[in-house]
Write a protein that holds these residues in place. Structure first.
Motif, PDB file in Angstrom:
ATOM      1  N   ARG A   1       0.850  -1.192   0.000  1.00 17.68           N
ATOM      2  CA  ARG A   1       0.000   0.000   0.000  1.00 17.68           C
ATOM      3  C   ARG A   1       0.881   1.234   0.000  1.00 17.68           C
ATOM      4  O   ARG A   1       1.516   1.554   0.998  1.00 17.68           O
ATOM      5  CB  ARG A   1      -0.897   0.020   1.234  1.00 17.68           C
TER       6      ARG A   1
ATOM      7  N   ALA B   1      -2.797   3.864  -0.636  1.00 16.53           N
ATOM      8  CA  ALA B   1      -3.285   4.088   0.726  1.00 16.53           C
ATOM      9  C   ALA B   1      -3.376   5.590   0.945  1.00 16.53           C
ATOM     10  O   ALA B   1      -2.676   6.366   0.287  1.00 16.53           O
ATOM     11  CB  ALA B   1      -2.333   3.480   1.746  1.00 16.53           C
TER      12      ALA B   1
ATOM     13  N   GLU C   1      -3.294   0.959  10.000  1.00 13.11           N
ATOM     14  CA  GLU C   1      -1.994   1.283   9.408  1.00 13.11           C
ATOM     15  C   GLU C   1      -0.875   1.228  10.441  1.00 13.11           C
ATOM     16  O   GLU C   1       0.297   1.169  10.083  1.00 13.11           O
ATOM     17  CB  GLU C   1      -2.042   2.689   8.787  1.00 13.11           C
TER      18      GLU C   1
END
Lengths: 173, 397
Positions: free
Chosen positions: A81, A122, B115
């Protein structure tokens, strides 16, 4: 999918449901476990989870389709990503993106034919002071350059062959 | 672990446990009074007084209450929470524990963005150490009846979950779609119970305030924005990283500190914030002037501001949850407008229409995302009309 594999997955889902609790608020953690181990959340998995939590499978699908890290379609074993947000953009994410496409042979949003890599964009990875940045699964890489990209991809391939010799592969379901 | 360049932070002077022990010498209501006295407002950007939020939750009736740490740091250009969780997780968990004592909660949840999964092991080990040291668990610090523990829950890549009601929806196993407010989480939060949702940095400051006192905290900053604040600085400057400055620092002073002088504009508050042009660099970073959650993105003299606006709008088109019409449709329309501007085919009349649409989104959207997503575009149009209108060729970025 083989019956035995399916049974294994059901067993896993049951274990996670015990661990996180059989209630709606356990849904996300269970889905995250399924995604991590099976690289996707199949219809069968969604049905199984729905049964365990006492909700309709459509409710589960609604959640899976909402979050970008959950997917019903098969993903690669390594999901790359690349951050596309402004700070990474200003320090050259476009060239890193181009080289990723060149080296993987797929575009963004696609998975390689061997099922090893998925390439995605991302939004802000929180590495704005050291971009361009990308995630490979849970690992973060910063200050990327087009040349560094190939090293990282090679590293993934090496890790995979090492992993495969240690453990029987889990096939995409 | 990848670390950011960081100025010396006050947090490095705070000893683990000192804030909590100081808090436990007071009654819960007195802890809230100390916070009220400090004047601290939430460090996530909205600027709501932390003590008021806690007072509401303490007063709310509920069988159980929850303390939630919002670690869904997704605002473009923000990374201070990551640094705090790497280096000062103890202070964040301690702030949650103090909050639990103040409002009477037994369960804490840190909602960490997907993340940042690479932080989980380290955070778990900090939690384990705190349990061993009796800073979490039953009878914390020997205080009879004070039981509290913290669990980590992960996000899955949705920016909107940084909005507190969307975050709660996500914790409950739902799509991360914001709720109508009121009722507010302090009254009807996680599982319908009173819940305080605080930013990572806010919680770390709570610990610091309890350890060092309200007077210390408000000795710096401005009257309406007391204390110190962390800033995540990125973009065109020689020394990007995390900085601690008093509230009320001007943009010009900040640029000097980070060696970013000569910038033509600064985006304050991330994609949902405002673009401030060089003529306004004397403005102050404080809740009463340019409010911010701490994201500072610097644009050098050669940056194409239309490209910047486009990047932000692409972000919002992707991250809008799609629940309410102004945000779902409005972001798309503005992005299309930016494409017209890029192609040099946008009339002034159409640009005015787009700005009106942006203002409508600010008024009519359901949550903070839609209410702020047009900010960057509107402020770039206001400051850089000559740069974005009448284009004849693609400008190099």
């Amino acid at each position: 999918m083989l019956i035995t594999e399916r049974e294994k997955m059901v067993e896993d889902i049951n274990t996670w449901a015990e661990q996180y609790g059989r209630n709606r608020s356990a849904l996300m953690p269970i889905l995250q476990e399924v995604q991590k181990k099976y690289y996707r959340i199949s219809d069968y998995a969604m049905q199984e989870i729905a049964d365990l939590l006492g909700i309709h499978p459509v409710e589960v699908y609604g959640v899976v389709s909402f979050y970008s890290f959950l997917d019903d379609k098969p993903k690669g074993k390594f999901i790359i990503r690349l951050c596309q947000t402004i700070s990474c953009d200003m320090v050259g994410k476009d060239r890193v993106a181009r080289q990723l496409e060149n080296d993987l042979g797929v575009g963004f949003g696609q998975t390689t034919a061997d099922g090893i890599f998925t390439l995605e964009w991302a939004n802000c990875l929180g590495m704005c002071d050291q971009g361009p940045a990308m995630l490979v699964n849970d690992q973060v890489f910063t200050r990327l350059t087009p040349a560094k990209v190939n090293e990282i991809i090679d590293g993934c391939r090496r890790a995979l062959s090492h992993y495969a010799t240690q453990r029987k592969e889990v096939h995409a379901l | 672990m990848i670390t950011s360049k960081c100025s010396k932070l006050t947090f490095s002077e705070i000893k683990t446990g000192s804030g909590l022990q100081a808090a436990l010498k007071n009654k819960p209501a007195e802890v809230i009074s100390i916070l009220a006295d400090s004047g601290m407002k939430g460090r996530g950007g909205a600027g709501f007084p932390t003590s008021t939020k806690w007072r509401f939750a303490a007063a709310a009736k509920g069988e159980e209450k929850f303390v939630v740490c919002n670690a869904d740091e997704g605002e473009p250009g923000t990374f201070k929470d990551r640094v705090l969780l790497c280096d000062f997780a103890d202070l964040v968990f301690e702030g949650m524990t103090i909050g639990a004592y103040a409002i009477g909660a037994k369960t804490g949840i840190i909602y960490l963005r997907g993340e940042y999964t690479y932080l989980v092991n380290q955070l778990e080990s900090v939690l384990a150490k705190r349990r061993q040291a009796n800073l979490l668990g039953n009878k914390i610090c020997g205080k009879e009846g004070f039981d509290f523990d913290i669990q980590i829950r992960m996000g899955s890549g949705a920016y909107v979950c940084g909005e507190e009601t969307a975050l709660i929806e996500s914790l409950e196993g739902q799509r991360g779609e914001p709720r109508n407010r009121p009722p507010f989480p302090v009254d009807t939060g996680f599982m319908g119970r009173p819940t305080i949702v605080n930013n990572v940095e806010t919680l770390a400051w709570v610990t610091a305030i309890l350890a060092k006192g309200a007077a210390w905290f408000k000795s710096v900053g401005t009257e309406k924005s007391t204390g110190l604040k962390l800033f995540s600085v990125s973009g065109d400057c020689a020394e990007p990283g995390v900085y601690e400055f008093p509230m009320g620092i001007t943009i010009a002073q900040l640029l000097k500190e980070v060696k970013g002088e000569g910038a033509k504009a600064v985006q304050v508050g991330g994609a949902s914030g405002h673009c401030v042009a060089a003529k306004d660099f004397k403005r102050a970073l404080a809740f009463e002037d340019v409010a911010t959650g701490g994201s500072i993105i610097i644009f050098g003299p050669n940056r194409d501001m239309l490209h910047v606006a486009k990047n932000f709008m692409e972000f919002f088109v992707e991250e809008s949850c799609g629940q309410c019409t102004p945000c779902r449709e409005g972001n798309h329309k503005i992005l299309e407008g930016i494409e017209k501007l890029e192609a040099g085919t946008c009339s002034m009349a159409y640009l005015d229409e787009l700005c009106k649409l942006g203002e409508t989104m600010q008024l009519a959207s359901k949550c903070g995302l839609g209410q702020s997503s047009a900010n960057a575009f509107l402020s770039i149009v206001a400051n850089f009309k000559d740069e974005i209108l009448g284009r004849t060729e693609k400008v190099a970025v």
